[in-house]
Write an enzyme that holds these catalytic residues in place. Sequence first.
Site, mmCIF file in Angstrom:
data_model
loop_
_atom_site.group_PDB
_atom_site.id
_atom_site.type_symbol
_atom_site.label_atom_id
_atom_site.label_comp_id
_atom_site.label_asym_id
_atom_site.label_seq_id
_atom_site.Cartn_x
_atom_site.Cartn_y
_atom_site.Cartn_z
ATOM 1 C CD GLU A 191 26.739 67.641 2.622
ATOM 2 O OE1 GLU A 191 27.292 66.727 3.266
ATOM 3 O OE2 GLU A 191 26.336 67.501 1.460
ATOM 4 C CD GLU A 199 28.853 70.287 8.422
ATOM 5 O OE1 GLU A 199 29.802 69.846 9.089
ATOM 6 O OE2 GLU A 199 28.026 69.550 7.840
ATOM 7 C CB CYS A 229 25.884 61.308 0.956
ATOM 8 S SG CYS A 229 25.283 62.988 1.065
ATOM 9 C CB SER A 289 29.386 67.040 5.984
ATOM 10 O OG SER A 289 28.123 67.331 6.512
ATOM 11 C CE LYS A 321 23.783 54.859 2.139
ATOM 12 N NZ LYS A 321 23.943 56.095 2.926
ATOM 13 C CD GLU A 338 25.429 55.115 6.650
ATOM 14 O OE1 GLU A 338 25.705 56.328 6.750
ATOM 15 O OE2 GLU A 338 24.665 54.665 5.777
ATOM 16 C CD GLU A 396 30.254 55.852 14.941
ATOM 17 O OE1 GLU A 396 31.473 56.120 14.911
ATOM 18 O OE2 GLU A 396 29.777 54.792 14.474
ATOM 19 C CB CYS A 439 23.899 55.841 -5.468
ATOM 20 S SG CYS A 439 24.584 56.793 -4.094
#
Length: 566
Positions: free
Chosen positions: A278, A281, A300, A320, A359, A362, A367, A504
């Site tokens: 990151e 980037e 994230c 990102s 999560k 996700e 993907e 988190c």
Amino acid sequence: MSKYMIIDGIRVDFTDEKNILDLVRKAGIDLPTFCYYSELSIYGACRMCMVEDEWGGIIASCSTPPKDKMVVKTNTPKLQRYRKMILELLLSNHCRDCTVCEKSGKCRLQDLATRYGIKTVRFQNNTHFRPIDDSSKAIIRNPSKCILCGDCVRMCNEVQHVGAIDFAYRGANMVVSPAFGRNISETECVNCGQCAAVCPTGAIIVKSDIPKAWKAIYDPKVRVVAQVAPAVRVALGEEFGIPAGQNVMGKIVACMRKLGFDEIYDTSLAADLTVMEESKEFLHKLENGETKELPLFTSCCPAWVRYCETKHPELMGAVSTCKSPMQMFSSVIKEHFKSRDEVEGIQTVMISIMPCTAKKAEAAREEFVHDGKPDTDLVITTSELVQMIKEAGLQFAEIEPESPDMPFSLFSGAGVIFGVTGGVTEAVIRRVMDDKSQTALKALEFIGVRGKDGIKVCEVPLGDTTLRIAVVSGLNNAETIISKIKSGEEHFDFVEVMACPEGCISGAGQPFVLSGGKKQRAKGMYRVDKVAQIKRSEENPMMMALYGGLLKNRTHELLHVHYGHQ
């Protein structure tokens, strides 16, 4: 002279307390509530927090400001009858299969019914069966257990700005539901699970994958590899009487080995990978002037990514391309064991222990599925791991700590602090800053990225320029920042977004705590960083080993992702 109230004969001084309920709790009295959270707006629906004034009138303490020299009582015959009547009426219209309810033992309705000695319910049970909605990857809704407290509605609308659920119909027909009676998966729900976190009953719960985890553990042809997220270590111990914020990673590892996990690693290593990618980037975009138009948004948090996809797809190009640490780790682990699996004739199953319900969604995204198999096979929340430990009869508080497996558990302090709001930003700043001295590192604590505030803004010098950075937790705060960026009112080079307030550490997969517990968890994260021998991600020897080996010429393939809108 200071202002004061008389509560049950006790003088209680007050200054800026916003309601009588705050003063009652200040006096050490636990008034019952269903619908009150200091983080949410005052709703005043449950009426359990009523107090009696000196003239015999009863008033809602949550919605009444304190008045100087006001006299109230919190425990009178009238209030006792009143509260018991409310509880009976709620129970008369509630599913009472308590023994098989996921929330049994932690249900606020069950707790208060026991506290007030409700042994029978005089009223007929008029519960109308409503179908369970298990369409989401993250949560399960059971409308038959809803008491209409409105906590989930206010959380979804006020704190998260999602609006996936709301009140529908009126009177006795009122329900909490997505619009037009749709399933929750058909809405713009971001899977953050904060509605489940504040729900006082079992009306909204986190979807459990415990049976699937046990099945994998018991299968002799499966190598069960686990990764444990940074925030888990400062929260799991609370369920076993250990104070919030205490680092229990060693005990977690020891318990997981006894449960049957074959390899146990620390996701903090993947957080270091995220910092490396990151920051690279970010510097590329900065050097090419791309941040003059839009900042680089972090990636994230999967709930934030989902929010951006549904609410602001035009901004996805500024998010990102880095995978989340969980998905980076899963890609690396699957690649690491690929050849061994073929030789040994077994399958590696990746189980991620996460503080986050998003999560789960996700991990199921297309993907992150390759050749028909997901990179992350299962996501188990902190609370689910607690349940597994209890099922196995392990005495968590007494078990001797053990270290996670090598080589994928060597991490920096920068990787650990990912679990608290501002941690990603601080880790990236540590990576890109020119001054690597201990003095400069210490100074980062005071630039404004730490703390519980939902929106934090700071400026950091970098070479000949000054970086303007925003740190956001809570999606309503993200919406505020986005509005200011679009209107031209604000400019940022880098924006960190975490969907859950304070990051988190207060994910919906964690044991639920109020602000005091969250503060201790954050302190615990920074204590781990403070004693870490490696402070910066680039100093982690595993970074050099990975980039020179498994990741060589494959960083984009294994560590980056392009979503549909990018």
